[in-house]
Write a protein that holds these residues in place. Structure first.
Motif, mmCIF file in Angstrom:
data_model
loop_
_atom_site.group_PDB
_atom_site.id
_atom_site.type_symbol
_atom_site.label_atom_id
_atom_site.label_comp_id
_atom_site.label_asym_id
_atom_site.label_seq_id
_atom_site.Cartn_x
_atom_site.Cartn_y
_atom_site.Cartn_z
ATOM 1 N N SER A 11 -16.566 -24.397 -19.870
ATOM 2 C CA SER A 11 -15.587 -23.616 -18.597
ATOM 3 C C SER A 11 -15.371 -22.303 -18.511
ATOM 4 N N SER A 23 -17.666 -24.735 -15.532
ATOM 5 C CA SER A 23 -18.468 -25.816 -15.650
ATOM 6 C C SER A 23 -19.520 -26.466 -15.534
ATOM 7 N N ASN A 24 -20.005 -26.169 -13.567
ATOM 8 C CA ASN A 24 -20.904 -26.475 -12.860
ATOM 9 C C ASN A 24 -22.351 -27.246 -12.758
ATOM 10 N N TYR A 25 -22.807 -25.616 -13.601
ATOM 11 C CA TYR A 25 -23.868 -26.359 -13.747
ATOM 12 C C TYR A 25 -24.803 -26.329 -15.811
ATOM 13 N N ASP A 60 -20.519 -33.035 -16.476
ATOM 14 C CA ASP A 60 -19.507 -34.025 -16.764
ATOM 15 C C ASP A 60 -19.570 -34.399 -17.849
ATOM 16 N N ARG A 86 -19.763 -32.292 -11.507
ATOM 17 C CA ARG A 86 -20.738 -31.054 -11.987
ATOM 18 C C ARG A 86 -22.674 -31.881 -11.890
ATOM 19 N N GLU A 137 -12.169 -27.619 -13.623
ATOM 20 C CA GLU A 137 -12.678 -27.459 -13.003
ATOM 21 C C GLU A 137 -13.307 -26.331 -12.311
ATOM 22 N N VAL A 185 -16.248 -25.314 -10.239
ATOM 23 C CA VAL A 185 -17.057 -26.488 -9.026
ATOM 24 C C VAL A 185 -16.858 -26.112 -7.525
ATOM 25 N N GLN A 216 -17.943 -30.763 -3.790
ATOM 26 C CA GLN A 216 -19.060 -31.959 -4.927
ATOM 27 C C GLN A 216 -18.167 -33.316 -6.399
#
Ligand code: DDH
Length: 290
Positions: free
Chosen positions: A54, A66-68, A106, A130, A272, A275, A279
């Motif tokens: 993150s 952290s999204n990808y 996630d 995510r 988070e 993100v 989403q």
């Protein structure tokens, strides 16, 4: 905005409920204790995975975060700061195999929540959303903190993520957990006497113990004068050398509830980063093993 969430759900096949994620939580919790590994728990290294996945976020251009789950890709896996996190990723792969519908982002962030809570820490609100990205989402090396530096560097790194001084100190309290490994970072030893228990001991030790430079061949680090069994990094000591940081060290050393409350908020925010709100399907959940 809802379209993106719907697309994300579409990609996953269906929308999963809190109960589904609770099953993942329970599976992670069940396998935290590992006899013979470090101090008997994978919790610390899972917290470090959640944080490093993150903490690459840059609020200026909205990249990283952290999204990808970009640490799956070789360039980011090989960033020096991530040494040893293959242990955490390999472990989490076993959970992923059992719950293939969860995204890596996630999974890794939920792993951090499980590890903090099951080590006796505060409840950390968490929600899924995510999505797995691609290698071109990998951010450049150097976005995570360098332990050899001091307060200016800490501010440079954490302000970039969107944190303030109070949040920097609260987040640093995660060093209640775990230890440094010579074959990962070069540093050696735990910060506290109970490295698998989440507590405010990091702050009480920072405040109360006399610390001195350790005389050894490794990188410059501190040791506690009395037992010489604990360590602090130069960046840890910056929290008591800098007046604005020290104010919060003193608060958290005195008041564990205040630390838990502030840590929970800052850690949830960290997890988070990067993100898009679109989403997330709704408010964050309080998960747990009651
Ligand atoms: Fe950290 N950390 N961290 N850290 N960290 C290390 C281990 C762990 C820095 C450096 C190191 C945070 C902030 C900082 C955890 C959580 C968090 C190690 C040792 C180094 C070095 C790695 C090894 O050898 O295995 C620096 C520098 C900073 C900073 O400048 C603020 C934050 C914000 C967190 C968090 O989770 C919110 C945890 C847990 C570990 C223990 C890992 C383990 O395997 O044990």
């Amino acid at each position: 905005a809802r379209g993106v969430a719907a697309a994300a759900e579409g990609k996953l096949g269906l929308r999963h409920s809190q109960q589904d994620y609770q099953k993942v939580y329970d599976a992670i919790a069940e396998k935290l204790e590992q006899e013979g590994y470090d101090d008997g728990s994978l919790a610390p290294v899972l917290v470090r995975l959640a944080w490093h996945s993150s903490g690459t976020y840059n609020k200026e251009d909205n990249t990283g975060g952290s999204n990808y789950a970009t640490m799956r890709f070789k360039p980011e896996a090989e960033h020096g700061a991530n040494n040893g996190l293959n242990i955490a990723r390999d472990h989490m792969q076993k959970i992923k195999d059992a719950f293939p519908w969860i995204s890596y982002g996630d999974l890794w962030t939920l792993g951090g929540v499980v590890a903090v809570q099951e080590s006796g820490g505060p409840t950390v609100p968490w929600r899924p959303g995510r999505i797995d990205g691609f290698e071109h989402h990998v951010t450049p090396d150097g976005r995570l903190p360098d332990a050899a530096q001091a307060q200016d560097h800490l501010r440079f790194i954490f302000y970039r993520m969107g944190f303030n001084d109070q949040e920097i100190v609260a987040l640093s309290g995660a060093h209640a957990l775990g230890r440094c490994h010579t074959d990962r970072s070069g540093f050696e030893g735990p910060w506290t006497f109970s490295p698998v228990t989440f507590s405010n001991q990091y702050f009480t030790l920072l405040q109360d113990e006399p610390w001195q430079w350790r005389k050894w061949k490794g990188p410059a680090q501190y040791e506690d004068k009395k037992t010489k069994s604990l360590m602090m990094l130069p960046t840890d000591m910056a929290l008591v050398k800098d007046k604005s940081f020290k104010k919060f060290v003193d608060i958290y050393a005195k008041d564990e509830d205040a630390f838990f409350k502030d840590f929970s908020k800052a850690f949830a925010k960290l997890l988070e980063l990067g993100v898009p709100t679109s989403q997330f399907a709704g408010d964050a959940w309080k998960m747990g093993s009651e």
